[in-house]
Design a protein around this motif. Structure first.
Motif, short mmCIF file in Angstrom:
data_model
loop_
_atom_site.label_atom_id
_atom_site.label_comp_id
_atom_site.label_asym_id
_atom_site.label_seq_id
_atom_site.Cartn_x
_atom_site.Cartn_y
_atom_site.Cartn_z
N GLY A 89 0.78 -1.23 0.00
CA GLY A 89 0.00 0.00 0.00
C GLY A 89 0.81 1.28 0.00
N LYS A 90 2.14 1.19 0.05
CA LYS A 90 2.99 2.38 0.06
C LYS A 90 3.54 2.61 -1.34
CE LYS A 90 5.98 4.66 3.27
NZ LYS A 90 5.14 5.70 3.72
N GLN A 91 3.29 3.80 -1.89
CA GLN A 91 3.68 4.12 -3.26
C GLN A 91 5.14 4.55 -3.35
OE1 GLN A 91 1.01 6.46 -5.90
NE2 GLN A 91 2.62 7.97 -5.73
N SER A 92 5.81 4.07 -4.40
CA SER A 92 7.21 4.43 -4.64
C SER A 92 7.31 5.82 -5.25
CB SER A 92 7.85 3.43 -5.61
OG SER A 92 7.32 3.62 -6.92
N THR A 93 8.54 6.26 -5.39
CA THR A 93 8.81 7.41 -6.24
C THR A 93 8.48 6.96 -7.66
OG1 THR A 93 11.10 6.68 -6.47
CG2 THR A 93 10.64 8.31 -4.74
N GLY A 94 8.23 7.89 -8.56
CA GLY A 94 7.87 7.54 -9.93
C GLY A 94 8.99 7.81 -10.92
N LEU A 95 8.92 7.10 -12.05
CA LEU A 95 9.83 7.34 -13.15
C LEU A 95 9.02 7.43 -14.44
CD1 LEU A 95 12.77 4.85 -12.48
CD2 LEU A 95 12.85 7.34 -12.31
N PRO A 96 9.40 8.33 -15.36
CA PRO A 96 8.70 8.35 -16.64
C PRO A 96 9.01 7.10 -17.44
CG PRO A 96 10.50 9.95 -16.62
CD PRO A 96 10.44 9.33 -15.26
N TYR A 97 8.00 6.59 -18.16
CA TYR A 97 8.19 5.39 -18.97
C TYR A 97 7.24 5.46 -20.16
CZ TYR A 97 9.10 0.73 -20.56
OH TYR A 97 9.46 -0.33 -21.34
N SER A 98 7.67 4.89 -21.28
CA SER A 98 6.85 4.90 -22.49
C SER A 98 6.76 3.50 -23.09
CB SER A 98 7.48 5.84 -23.51
OG SER A 98 6.69 5.94 -24.66
N VAL A 99 5.54 3.10 -23.42
CA VAL A 99 5.31 1.85 -24.15
C VAL A 99 5.20 2.23 -25.63
CG1 VAL A 99 3.75 -0.10 -24.51
CG2 VAL A 99 4.14 0.76 -22.20
N ARG A 100 6.05 1.62 -26.46
CA ARG A 100 6.05 1.92 -27.90
C ARG A 100 4.93 1.16 -28.60
NH1 ARG A 100 12.03 0.49 -28.54
NH2 ARG A 100 11.05 -1.13 -29.72
N GLN A 101 4.52 1.70 -29.74
CA GLN A 101 3.50 1.03 -30.55
C GLN A 101 4.11 -0.11 -31.31
OE1 GLN A 101 0.16 2.53 -31.99
NE2 GLN A 101 0.48 4.65 -31.45
#
Length: 95
Positions: free
Chosen positions: A83-95
């Motif tokens: 239930g504890k959220q991490s820090t975030g990182l940008p991420y992209s899923v390609r087509q």
């Protein structure tokens, strides 16, 4: 004391069906954690990876296969542990 999970690095953009590797600290394990993609920068919303997508999970690394129904495009990636959220990182899923 509860420690906040910290994301350090995520592998490069991949297509659906490809693998993504998340490196960090205090990532728990597959029984207490989940990975969310497509969230905004505060961690709200997004797509939760199903348990079947998890290839391996340790306290410092998570390896997942990107499911065919994962959202395409750029967003934020988070890990939640007990239930504890991490820090975030940008991420992209390609087509």
């Amino acid at each position: 004391m509860t420690v906040t999970p910290v994301l350090i690095k995520v592998s490069g953009a991949a297509m659906r069906g490809g693998q993504v590797t998340i490196q960090g600290r205090y990532l728990g394990g597959p029984t207490t954690g989940q990975v969310r993609l497509g969230a905004d920068e505060t961690g709200k919303g997004g797509y939760r990876f199903p348990a079947a997508a998890i290839q391996s999970w340790t306290d410092s690394e998570v390896v997942l296969t990107i499911p065919t129904d994962a959202p395409v495009g750029g967003s934020w990636l988070f890990v939640e542990v007990a239930g504890k959220q991490s820090t975030g990182l940008p991420y992209s899923v390609r087509q």
